[in-house]
Design a protein around this motif. Structure first.
Motif, PDB file in Angstrom:
ATOM      1  N   MET A  52      34.052  36.159  41.462  1.00 50.24           N
ATOM      2  CA  MET A  52      34.425  34.759  41.620  1.00 50.24           C
ATOM      3  C   MET A  52      35.421  34.394  40.527  1.00 50.24           C
ATOM      4  O   MET A  52      35.242  34.777  39.362  1.00 50.24           O
ATOM      5  CB  MET A  52      33.193  33.859  41.537  1.00 50.24           C
ATOM      6  CG  MET A  52      32.249  33.986  42.715  1.00 50.24           C
ATOM      7  SD  MET A  52      32.998  33.508  44.300  1.00 50.24           S
ATOM      8  CE  MET A  52      32.979  31.715  44.140  1.00 50.24           C
ATOM      9  N   ARG A  53      36.466  33.682  40.891  1.00 52.99           N
ATOM     10  CA  ARG A  53      37.448  33.248  39.895  1.00 52.99           C
ATOM     11  C   ARG A  53      36.751  32.443  38.805  1.00 52.99           C
ATOM     12  O   ARG A  53      35.871  31.627  39.076  1.00 52.99           O
ATOM     13  CB  ARG A  53      38.540  32.415  40.563  1.00 52.99           C
ATOM     14  CG  ARG A  53      39.566  31.862  39.573  1.00 52.99           C
ATOM     15  CD  ARG A  53      40.647  31.059  40.267  1.00 52.99           C
ATOM     16  NE  ARG A  53      41.714  31.931  40.758  1.00 52.99           N
ATOM     17  CZ  ARG A  53      42.283  31.822  41.948  1.00 52.99           C
ATOM     18  NH1 ARG A  53      41.859  30.906  42.798  1.00 52.99           N
ATOM     19  NH2 ARG A  53      43.264  32.639  42.300  1.00 52.99           N
ATOM     20  N   GLY A  54      37.164  32.666  37.567  1.00 55.96           N
ATOM     21  CA  GLY A  54      36.507  32.039  36.427  1.00 55.96           C
ATOM     22  C   GLY A  54      36.953  30.612  36.149  1.00 55.96           C
ATOM     23  O   GLY A  54      36.574  30.043  35.133  1.00 55.96           O
ATOM     24  N   ARG A  55      37.771  30.057  37.020  1.00 55.82           N
ATOM     25  CA  ARG A  55      38.225  28.670  36.877  1.00 55.82           C
ATOM     26  C   ARG A  55      38.341  28.072  38.280  1.00 55.82           C
ATOM     27  O   ARG A  55      38.200  28.769  39.281  1.00 55.82           O
ATOM     28  CB  ARG A  55      39.586  28.621  36.164  1.00 55.82           C
ATOM     29  CG  ARG A  55      40.661  29.431  36.892  1.00 55.82           C
ATOM     30  CD  ARG A  55      42.051  29.249  36.310  1.00 55.82           C
ATOM     31  NE  ARG A  55      43.044  30.086  36.984  1.00 55.82           N
ATOM     32  CZ  ARG A  55      43.629  29.789  38.139  1.00 55.82           C
ATOM     33  NH1 ARG A  55      43.305  28.672  38.789  1.00 55.82           N
ATOM     34  NH2 ARG A  55      44.519  30.598  38.670  1.00 55.82           N
ATOM     35  N   ASP A  56      38.623  26.786  38.361  1.00 58.14           N
ATOM     36  CA  ASP A  56      38.848  26.157  39.667  1.00 58.14           C
ATOM     37  C   ASP A  56      40.230  26.530  40.203  1.00 58.14           C
ATOM     38  O   ASP A  56      41.186  26.649  39.425  1.00 58.14           O
ATOM     39  CB  ASP A  56      38.727  24.638  39.538  1.00 58.14           C
ATOM     40  CG  ASP A  56      37.285  24.202  39.274  1.00 58.14           C
ATOM     41  OD1 ASP A  56      36.371  24.934  39.697  1.00 58.14           O
ATOM     42  OD2 ASP A  56      37.094  23.156  38.645  1.00 58.14           O
ATOM     43  N   PRO A  57      40.411  26.699  41.518  1.00 55.35           N
ATOM     44  CA  PRO A  57      39.330  26.651  42.510  1.00 55.35           C
ATOM     45  C   PRO A  57      38.476  27.920  42.475  1.00 55.35           C
ATOM     46  O   PRO A  57      39.014  29.023  42.467  1.00 55.35           O
ATOM     47  CB  PRO A  57      40.092  26.548  43.832  1.00 55.35           C
ATOM     48  CG  PRO A  57      41.404  27.244  43.558  1.00 55.35           C
ATOM     49  CD  PRO A  57      41.722  26.958  42.127  1.00 55.35           C
ATOM     50  N   ASP A  67      37.891  41.030  33.648  1.00 56.26           N
ATOM     51  CA  ASP A  67      38.909  40.094  34.115  1.00 56.26           C
ATOM     52  C   ASP A  67      38.233  38.912  34.818  1.00 56.26           C
ATOM     53  O   ASP A  67      37.166  39.060  35.442  1.00 56.26           O
ATOM     54  CB  ASP A  67      39.860  40.781  35.094  1.00 56.26           C
ATOM     55  CG  ASP A  67      40.737  41.830  34.422  1.00 56.26           C
ATOM     56  OD1 ASP A  67      40.800  41.812  33.177  1.00 56.26           O
ATOM     57  OD2 ASP A  67      41.313  42.661  35.128  1.00 56.26           O
ATOM     58  N   THR A  68      38.861  37.755  34.744  1.00 53.13           N
ATOM     59  CA  THR A  68      38.310  36.547  35.370  1.00 53.13           C
ATOM     60  C   THR A  68      39.294  35.895  36.324  1.00 53.13           C
ATOM     61  O   THR A  68      38.981  34.872  36.928  1.00 53.13           O
ATOM     62  CB  THR A  68      37.901  35.515  34.300  1.00 53.13           C
ATOM     63  OG1 THR A  68      39.065  35.143  33.533  1.00 53.13           O
ATOM     64  CG2 THR A  68      36.828  36.089  33.375  1.00 53.13           C
ATOM     65  N   SER A  70      43.090  36.687  39.000  1.00 52.31           N
ATOM     66  CA  SER A  70      43.877  37.669  39.732  1.00 52.31           C
ATOM     67  C   SER A  70      45.048  36.959  40.390  1.00 52.31           C
ATOM     68  O   SER A  70      45.032  35.730  40.549  1.00 52.31           O
ATOM     69  CB  SER A  70      43.000  38.339  40.805  1.00 52.31           C
ATOM     70  OG  SER A  70      43.767  39.203  41.622  1.00 52.31           O
ATOM     71  N   ASP A  71      46.062  37.732  40.786  1.00 55.81           N
ATOM     72  CA  ASP A  71      47.172  37.124  41.514  1.00 55.81           C
ATOM     73  C   ASP A  71      46.972  37.174  43.025  1.00 55.81           C
ATOM     74  O   ASP A  71      47.880  36.830  43.793  1.00 55.81           O
ATOM     75  CB  ASP A  71      48.500  37.792  41.128  1.00 55.81           C
ATOM     76  CG  ASP A  71      48.605  39.241  41.582  1.00 55.81           C
ATOM     77  OD1 ASP A  71      47.617  39.800  42.112  1.00 55.81           O
ATOM     78  OD2 ASP A  71      49.687  39.848  41.387  1.00 55.81           O
ATOM     79  N   ILE A  72      45.754  37.581  43.465  1.00 53.46           N
ATOM     80  CA  ILE A  72      45.494  37.616  44.898  1.00 53.46           C
ATOM     81  C   ILE A  72      44.021  37.311  45.166  1.00 53.46           C
ATOM     82  O   ILE A  72      43.119  37.816  44.475  1.00 53.46           O
ATOM     83  CB  ILE A  72      45.908  38.983  45.507  1.00 53.46           C
ATOM     84  CG1 ILE A  72      45.812  38.958  47.033  1.00 53.46           C
ATOM     85  CG2 ILE A  72      45.102  40.135  44.905  1.00 53.46           C
ATOM     86  CD1 ILE A  72      46.516  40.135  47.707  1.00 53.46           C
ATOM     87  N   THR A  73      43.782  36.456  46.136  1.00 55.23           N
ATOM     88  CA  THR A  73      42.415  36.108  46.527  1.00 55.23           C
ATOM     89  C   THR A  73      41.921  37.091  47.582  1.00 55.23           C
ATOM     90  O   THR A  73      42.704  37.812  48.214  1.00 55.23           O
ATOM     91  CB  THR A  73      42.339  34.685  47.097  1.00 55.23           C
ATOM     92  OG1 THR A  73      43.089  34.648  48.336  1.00 55.23           O
ATOM     93  CG2 THR A  73      42.912  33.669  46.114  1.00 55.23           C
TER      94      THR A  73
END
Length: 262
Positions: A52-57, A67-68, A70-73
């Motif tokens: 899960m991304r470490g920030r919003d969204p 890592d928290t 990425s450049d791709i979901t």
């Protein structure tokens, strides 16, 4: 239930025979550049990590701890991959990303097509220091995926040079079989190449428990083993039941050796 990954690649002319050693892998496909490189190369299976991304969204992204971002979901990654004849192996190190990722998989890959493998370490194994995911929590989510989805269920492991490294014990394989025996999905057990010579009886027993079980052999960067350690398995079991996720030179040599069982 048969595992359909090999048939997918064979029917499309991507491999010459139904031999799992012919399948080529790309690892840590966790960025746009790595994805572009993998999709334009000779790879059959893409391995990538989801957190899960470490920030919003907050949403599932392609990255490996620590890592928290990425450049791709995951959504973008799946939409790019589904246009290609390629397989997907998604690795989960934390449970928080699992449920939203499964919902995305059901949405974006709604039509049966690409081989899809879902991977996690759910039990402690030989030398394992990392904490495995809670098995019942993991399985309760992934069992909702279509039954052609491959569940890649492993043990945390360790390996140390110059010491006597124990193999997979009877307790370990019995515990794994107890978790898997009532599943409807094909199951692959990712096993560490350097631990296989000392685990032949245990892993042979595990494969014999169900036709829908198979192995995926992997290695740590500094692990030491011989191909002879692996040929015992290749000669004993059907060529379609053991994948070799190894450096290309070793995988190629194995694909040219042994494997007379069809």
């Amino acid at each position: 239930m048969s595992e359909r990954t090999l048939e997918y690649f064979f029917s499309r002319g991507k491999i010459e025979r139904r031999d799992a050693a012919e399948v080529r892998w790309s690892h840590a496909v966790n960025s746009r550049s790595r994805l572009t490189e993998a999709l334009t190369g000779p790879t059959h299976m893409l391995e990538a990590d989801i957190i899960m991304r470490g920030r919003d969204p907050r949403e599932p992204i392609m990255a490996h701890p620590p890592d928290t971002d990425s450049d791709i979901t995951l959504r973008e990654w799946l939409q790019a991959v589904k246009e290609h004849d390629i397989g997907i192996k998604l690795d989960f190190k934390r449970l928080e990303a699992l449920s939203p990722s499964v919902l995305l998989l059901q949405e974006v890959l709604s039509e049966p097509g690409l081989p899809l493998w879902i991977n996690a370490d759910i039990l402690s194994g030989p030398g394992g220091q990392a904490t495995p995911l809670q098995p019942q929590s993991f399985l309760s989510v992934v069992r909702t995926l279509p039954t052609h989805t491959v569940l890649s269920l492993g043990w945390t492991t360790g390996w140390t040079a110059g010491t006597e490294n124990p193999g997979y014990s009877w307790d370990m394989v019995h515990a794994m079989e107890d978790l898997c025996k009532n599943l409807k999905h094909p199951v692959t057990f990712p096993v560490r190449a350097a631990l296989m010579a000392q685990s032949a009886a245990q892993l042979t027993w595990l494969l014999q428990q169900a036709d829908r079980y198979f192995l995926t052999v992997w290695t740590g960067q500094d692990d030491e083993f011989t191909l002879q350690d692996l040929l015992l398995y290749r000669k004993q079991f059907d060529m379609g039941r053991i994948y070799f996720d190894l450096p290309e030179s070793q995988r190629t040599e194995l694909s040219l050796t042994g494997g007379d069982n069809n």
